[in-house]
Motif scaffolding. Structure first.
Motif, PDB file in Angstrom:
ATOM      1  N   THR A 163       0.857  -1.190   0.000  1.00  0.00           N
ATOM      2  CA  THR A 163       0.000   0.000   0.000  1.00  0.00           C
ATOM      3  C   THR A 163       0.892   1.239   0.000  1.00  0.00           C
ATOM      4  O   THR A 163       2.034   1.205   0.460  1.00  0.00           O
ATOM      5  CB  THR A 163      -0.925   0.045   1.236  1.00  0.00           C
ATOM      6  OG1 THR A 163      -0.112   0.030   2.421  1.00  0.00           O
ATOM      7  CG2 THR A 163      -1.875  -1.134   1.247  1.00  0.00           C
ATOM      8  N   SER A 201       1.149   5.108   1.313  1.00  0.00           N
ATOM      9  CA  SER A 201       0.583   6.054   2.268  1.00  0.00           C
ATOM     10  C   SER A 201       0.239   7.369   1.571  1.00  0.00           C
ATOM     11  O   SER A 201       0.993   7.855   0.721  1.00  0.00           O
ATOM     12  CB  SER A 201       1.578   6.319   3.398  1.00  0.00           C
ATOM     13  OG  SER A 201       1.117   7.365   4.237  1.00  0.00           O
ATOM     14  N   ALA A 202      -0.888   7.955   1.945  1.00  0.00           N
ATOM     15  CA  ALA A 202      -1.293   9.248   1.396  1.00  0.00           C
ATOM     16  C   ALA A 202      -0.682  10.417   2.164  1.00  0.00           C
ATOM     17  O   ALA A 202      -0.869  11.576   1.774  1.00  0.00           O
ATOM     18  CB  ALA A 202      -2.820   9.363   1.410  1.00  0.00           C
ATOM     19  N   ASP A 254      -2.303  17.529  -2.598  1.00  0.00           N
ATOM     20  CA  ASP A 254      -3.765  17.649  -2.568  1.00  0.00           C
ATOM     21  C   ASP A 254      -4.137  18.913  -3.333  1.00  0.00           C
ATOM     22  O   ASP A 254      -3.859  20.021  -2.887  1.00  0.00           O
ATOM     23  CB  ASP A 254      -4.250  17.726  -1.116  1.00  0.00           C
ATOM     24  CG  ASP A 254      -5.772  17.737  -1.000  1.00  0.00           C
ATOM     25  OD1 ASP A 254      -6.452  17.543  -2.021  1.00  0.00           O
ATOM     26  OD2 ASP A 254      -6.272  17.947   0.130  1.00  0.00           O
ATOM     27  N   SER A 292      -6.886  14.098  -4.987  1.00  0.00           N
ATOM     28  CA  SER A 292      -6.628  14.063  -3.548  1.00  0.00           C
ATOM     29  C   SER A 292      -5.380  13.234  -3.266  1.00  0.00           C
ATOM     30  O   SER A 292      -4.889  12.493  -4.120  1.00  0.00           O
ATOM     31  CB  SER A 292      -7.821  13.422  -2.835  1.00  0.00           C
ATOM     32  OG  SER A 292      -7.923  12.045  -3.208  1.00  0.00           O
ATOM     33  N   GLU A 300      -5.233  10.609  -1.468  1.00  0.00           N
ATOM     34  CA  GLU A 300      -5.631   9.201  -1.570  1.00  0.00           C
ATOM     35  C   GLU A 300      -5.679   8.744  -3.029  1.00  0.00           C
ATOM     36  O   GLU A 300      -5.291   7.616  -3.362  1.00  0.00           O
ATOM     37  CB  GLU A 300      -6.994   8.994  -0.910  1.00  0.00           C
ATOM     38  CG  GLU A 300      -6.995   9.159   0.598  1.00  0.00           C
ATOM     39  CD  GLU A 300      -6.905  10.616   1.054  1.00  0.00           C
ATOM     40  OE1 GLU A 300      -6.553  10.851   2.232  1.00  0.00           O
ATOM     41  OE2 GLU A 300      -7.200  11.523   0.238  1.00  0.00           O
ATOM     42  N   TYR A 301      -6.157   9.619  -3.906  1.00  0.00           N
ATOM     43  CA  TYR A 301      -6.213   9.297  -5.331  1.00  0.00           C
ATOM     44  C   TYR A 301      -4.807   9.134  -5.891  1.00  0.00           C
ATOM     45  O   TYR A 301      -4.525   8.197  -6.643  1.00  0.00           O
ATOM     46  CB  TYR A 301      -6.969  10.402  -6.072  1.00  0.00           C
ATOM     47  CG  TYR A 301      -7.159  10.152  -7.547  1.00  0.00           C
ATOM     48  CD1 TYR A 301      -7.717   8.968  -8.014  1.00  0.00           C
ATOM     49  CD2 TYR A 301      -6.793  11.123  -8.481  1.00  0.00           C
ATOM     50  CE1 TYR A 301      -7.910   8.751  -9.367  1.00  0.00           C
ATOM     51  CE2 TYR A 301      -6.979  10.906  -9.839  1.00  0.00           C
ATOM     52  CZ  TYR A 301      -7.536   9.721 -10.277  1.00  0.00           C
ATOM     53  OH  TYR A 301      -7.712   9.507 -11.614  1.00  0.00           O
ATOM     54  N   ALA A 341      -2.138   8.320  -4.192  1.00  0.00           N
ATOM     55  CA  ALA A 341      -1.574   7.087  -3.623  1.00  0.00           C
ATOM     56  C   ALA A 341      -2.022   5.877  -4.435  1.00  0.00           C
ATOM     57  O   ALA A 341      -1.235   4.969  -4.723  1.00  0.00           O
ATOM     58  CB  ALA A 341      -1.998   6.947  -2.164  1.00  0.00           C
ATOM     59  N   HIS A 342      -3.292   5.857  -4.816  1.00  0.00           N
ATOM     60  CA  HIS A 342      -3.816   4.775  -5.646  1.00  0.00           C
ATOM     61  C   HIS A 342      -3.103   4.741  -7.000  1.00  0.00           C
ATOM     62  O   HIS A 342      -2.707   3.670  -7.484  1.00  0.00           O
ATOM     63  CB  HIS A 342      -5.322   4.968  -5.842  1.00  0.00           C
ATOM     64  CG  HIS A 342      -5.935   4.031  -6.830  1.00  0.00           C
ATOM     65  ND1 HIS A 342      -6.112   2.685  -6.588  1.00  0.00           N
ATOM     66  CD2 HIS A 342      -6.394   4.252  -8.108  1.00  0.00           C
ATOM     67  CE1 HIS A 342      -6.658   2.115  -7.646  1.00  0.00           C
ATOM     68  NE2 HIS A 342      -6.841   3.040  -8.578  1.00  0.00           N
TER      69      HIS A 342
END
Length: 259
Positions: A226, A228-229, A234, A239, A241-242, A244-245
């Motif tokens: 994974t 980390s965000a 941002d 974002s 999180e986006y 990070a994905h």
């Protein structure tokens, strides 16, 4: 704009001598000119590097591709000696940008979403200046920050050509910069994964992915990882999180393409 002096040296020695005080080196000007227009910088003198022919070169020897700092993106794209790097260069900006912007200017500016810093860090390149040689791991130190000293000019970048490599960029359509870009390379020394466009710290390596891919160079090796965000960018385009994905997705795509 505002009034300033400009010099056009013909040699590297003349360019170095012209720098000093409030003078600013200018290569392709793709970042500097907009910066001047916005009054974010106001040097009293620009020193253009476009006439320094010794900095416009591409050569390959002993598994090392050396690209002069004043070499434009279009010439890197056309070279083909390092396929992943040429492909990266062919997708920077548009034709006008590729025929004006230079590898030395991009590396020295270290925009947090630029492509070349990822290629340099992901390849384990060496940045050559008029004074010394600097490993990419030591050269990029933060957003828009490098270890260059005042008056130091990026004269070339040396890329070890790996066994396998690929760059995947999720394009921010308005600028064609990377919303997230990942450069992956595999060589006898292991795997390197460099990420651009994602972090407030600028270009960086994803070491967990490097360890997993060194054991198994396959996108499936990333399944248990994974990103980390924390401290990711941002903004209105995405974002933390986006982003990070996207780091994991782009890494997987780069590994698959390189394979």
């Amino acid at each position: 704009m505002y009034s300033f002096d400009i010099e056009h040296p013909a040699t590297l020695a003349e360019a170095v001598a012209a720098l000093g005080g409030e003078a600013q080196a200018m290569s392709g000007g793709q970042t500097l000119i907009p910066t001047l227009k916005a009054r974010l910088a106001s040097p009293s003198k620009l020193v253009s590097l476009t006439g320094v022919s010794e900095m416009k070169c591409i050569s390959s020897a002993g598994g090392i591709l050396t690209i002069g700092g004043a070499t434009c993106h279009a010439d890197v794209a056309a070279d083909g000696s390092y396929a992943a790097l040429s492909d990266l260069a062919s997708n920077i900006g548009d034709a006008a940008v590729r025929n004006r912007g230079t590898i030395g200017g991009s590396v020295a500016n270290n925009d947090p979403s630029a492509c070349y810093p990822a290629a340099a860090l992901g390849s384990g390149a060496t940045i050559v200046t008029n004074a010394r040689e600097i490993a990419a791991d030591d050269f990029f130190v933060g957003m828009f920050e490098t270890s260059l000293n005042e008056g130091e000019i990026v004269t070339a970048v040396k890329f070890p050509i790996p066994e396998k490599a690929n760059y995947q960029k999720f394009v921010q359509p308005a600028s064609r910069f990377a919303l997230v870009g990942v450069f992956v390379s595999k060589s006898a020394d292991g795997v390197r994964v460099a990420v651009t466009g994602a972090s407030n710290e600028g270009v960086h390596r994803w070491t967990a992915a490097e360890e997993a891919l060194s054991a198994n160079f396959s996108a499936s090796a990333l399944d248990g990882l994974t990103v980390s965000a924390d401290n990711l960018i941002d903004d209105l385009h995405g974002s933390p999180e986006y982003r990070a994905h996207l780091v994991k997705v782009m890494t997987g795509r780069a590994v698959t393409a390189a394979s």
